[in-house]
Design an enzyme around this catalytic site. Structure first.
Site, PDB file in Angstrom:
ATOM      1  N   PHE A  11       0.826  -1.201   0.000  1.00 53.83           N
ATOM      2  CA  PHE A  11       0.000   0.000   0.000  1.00 53.83           C
ATOM      3  C   PHE A  11       0.862   1.254   0.000  1.00 53.83           C
ATOM      4  O   PHE A  11       1.897   1.303   0.677  1.00 53.83           O
ATOM      5  CB  PHE A  11      -0.875   0.066   1.263  1.00 53.83           C
ATOM      6  CG  PHE A  11      -1.913  -1.003   1.376  1.00 53.83           C
ATOM      7  CD1 PHE A  11      -3.203  -0.802   0.915  1.00 53.83           C
ATOM      8  CD2 PHE A  11      -1.606  -2.214   1.975  1.00 53.83           C
ATOM      9  CE1 PHE A  11      -4.165  -1.785   1.047  1.00 53.83           C
ATOM     10  CE2 PHE A  11      -2.568  -3.208   2.116  1.00 53.83           C
ATOM     11  CZ  PHE A  11      -3.856  -2.988   1.642  1.00 53.83           C
ATOM     12  N   ASP A  12       0.419   2.270  -0.712  1.00 53.89           N
ATOM     13  CA  ASP A  12       0.869   3.626  -0.444  1.00 53.89           C
ATOM     14  C   ASP A  12       0.290   4.026   0.909  1.00 53.89           C
ATOM     15  O   ASP A  12      -0.672   3.392   1.400  1.00 53.89           O
ATOM     16  CB  ASP A  12       0.357   4.546  -1.563  1.00 53.89           C
ATOM     17  CG  ASP A  12       0.667   5.997  -1.309  1.00 53.89           C
ATOM     18  OD1 ASP A  12       1.819   6.320  -0.980  1.00 53.89           O
ATOM     19  OD2 ASP A  12      -0.258   6.824  -1.440  1.00 53.89           O
ATOM     20  N   PHE A  13       0.824   5.067   1.529  1.00 55.34           N
ATOM     21  CA  PHE A  13       0.259   5.501   2.809  1.00 55.34           C
ATOM     22  C   PHE A  13      -0.658   6.707   2.658  1.00 55.34           C
ATOM     23  O   PHE A  13      -1.854   6.620   2.912  1.00 55.34           O
ATOM     24  CB  PHE A  13       1.359   5.816   3.830  1.00 55.34           C
ATOM     25  CG  PHE A  13       0.780   6.241   5.148  1.00 55.34           C
ATOM     26  CD1 PHE A  13       0.168   5.324   5.972  1.00 55.34           C
ATOM     27  CD2 PHE A  13       0.804   7.579   5.546  1.00 55.34           C
ATOM     28  CE1 PHE A  13      -0.425   5.712   7.172  1.00 55.34           C
ATOM     29  CE2 PHE A  13       0.232   7.979   6.747  1.00 55.34           C
ATOM     30  CZ  PHE A  13      -0.387   7.042   7.559  1.00 55.34           C
ATOM     31  N   ASP A  14      -0.114   7.844   2.224  1.00 56.09           N
ATOM     32  CA  ASP A  14      -0.912   9.077   2.172  1.00 56.09           C
ATOM     33  C   ASP A  14      -2.048   8.952   1.157  1.00 56.09           C
ATOM     34  O   ASP A  14      -1.818   8.672  -0.019  1.00 56.09           O
ATOM     35  CB  ASP A  14      -0.023  10.264   1.778  1.00 56.09           C
ATOM     36  CG  ASP A  14       0.927  10.651   2.893  1.00 56.09           C
ATOM     37  OD1 ASP A  14       0.467  10.779   4.038  1.00 56.09           O
ATOM     38  OD2 ASP A  14       2.128  10.819   2.621  1.00 56.09           O
ATOM     39  N   ILE A 164      -1.184  -0.710  -4.209  1.00 54.69           N
ATOM     40  CA  ILE A 164      -2.420   0.070  -4.162  1.00 54.69           C
ATOM     41  C   ILE A 164      -2.076   1.498  -3.802  1.00 54.69           C
ATOM     42  O   ILE A 164      -1.403   1.748  -2.795  1.00 54.69           O
ATOM     43  CB  ILE A 164      -3.382  -0.532  -3.121  1.00 54.69           C
ATOM     44  CG1 ILE A 164      -3.736  -1.970  -3.514  1.00 54.69           C
ATOM     45  CG2 ILE A 164      -4.646   0.309  -2.990  1.00 54.69           C
ATOM     46  CD1 ILE A 164      -4.002  -2.857  -2.349  1.00 54.69           C
TER      47      ILE A 164
END
Length: 226
Positions: A11-14, A164
């Site tokens: 996953f991306d975070f922001d 994602i």
């Protein structure tokens, strides 16, 4: 519990695991105004999200980049816990992915310590064993190196992985890495530009993401309101 569609889910975070977009936009605006008396509209600032902070500032404001970076980080840290928000359904989805045997990681263009702070605030830190931040690699999204770093540390082949994210650079990095890509629209990105990168799917909420990642599980889950 069904098997995950991909054994490794990154996953991306922001704007993906956490609703940090208002915090980022406000931090950029504060830094631009404080250091140089400049203004940027929200649409412009949102287009910067997904790339390393200093790279954006050096590209657009080279004479002020270092000072803007300092002011941005001071204000962002001071307001971080008050402005960061959870994304509805993500905590439950991560728990179900882990229960189904998926290996999870985060790949972000911000510093790993800042990502880890955000995960702790959101109560997601125990769910994510691998964090690949700005400091882990010398090249950053849309270059695939950060995603490949995370895959190596999870012992995975790229064909086992999906990434994602809410920005086109996320999906471009996944494609360059040889991974599947899924776009989400609850962050900084818009559906049309995300879809133009040709990901596996573009989804609008965590339920839609569940349908992609745990399709049999999502099909057997009652619809909201029933």
């Amino acid at each position: 519990m069904s098997s995950p569609r991909w054994p490794v889910v990154l996953f991306d975070f922001d704007g993906t695991l956490g609703d940090t977009i208002p915090l980022i936009v406000a931090s950029y605006r504060h830094a631009l105004e404080t250091v140089a008396g400049l203004r940027a509209d929200e649409g412009e600032v949102r287009s910067w999200i997904g790339r390393p902070l200093l790279a954006v500032l050096e590209e657009r404001y080279p004479a002020h980049a270092e000072e803007m970076l300092r002011v941005y980080r001071e204000w962002n840290l001071a307001n971080h816990d008050d402005l960061i928000r959870p994304v509805e359904g993500i905590e439950e989805l991560l728990a179900d992915l882990a229960a189904a045997g998926a290996r999870l990681g985060v790949v972000s263009s911000k510093k790993a310590e800042t990502v880890e702070l955000g995960l702790r605030v959101l109560g997601l830190d125990d769910a994510i064993p691998v964090v690949a931040g700005q400091d882990q690699t010398s090249r950053h999204k849309p270059h695939p190196e950060p995603l490949l770093y995370a895959a190596r540390h999870l012992g995975a082949h790229v064909r086992e992985c999906v990434y994602i994210g809410d920005a086109t650079v996320d999906l471009e990095a996944a494609r360059s890495a040889g991974m599947a890509a899924v776009g989400v629209t609850w962050g900084a990105g818009l559906r049309e530009p995300l879809a133009a990168v040709d990901p596996v799917a573009v989804v609008d909420d965590a339920h839609g993401l569940r349908e992609v990642l745990l399709p049999a599980s999502a099909a057997s889950r009652p619809s909201p309101g029933f």
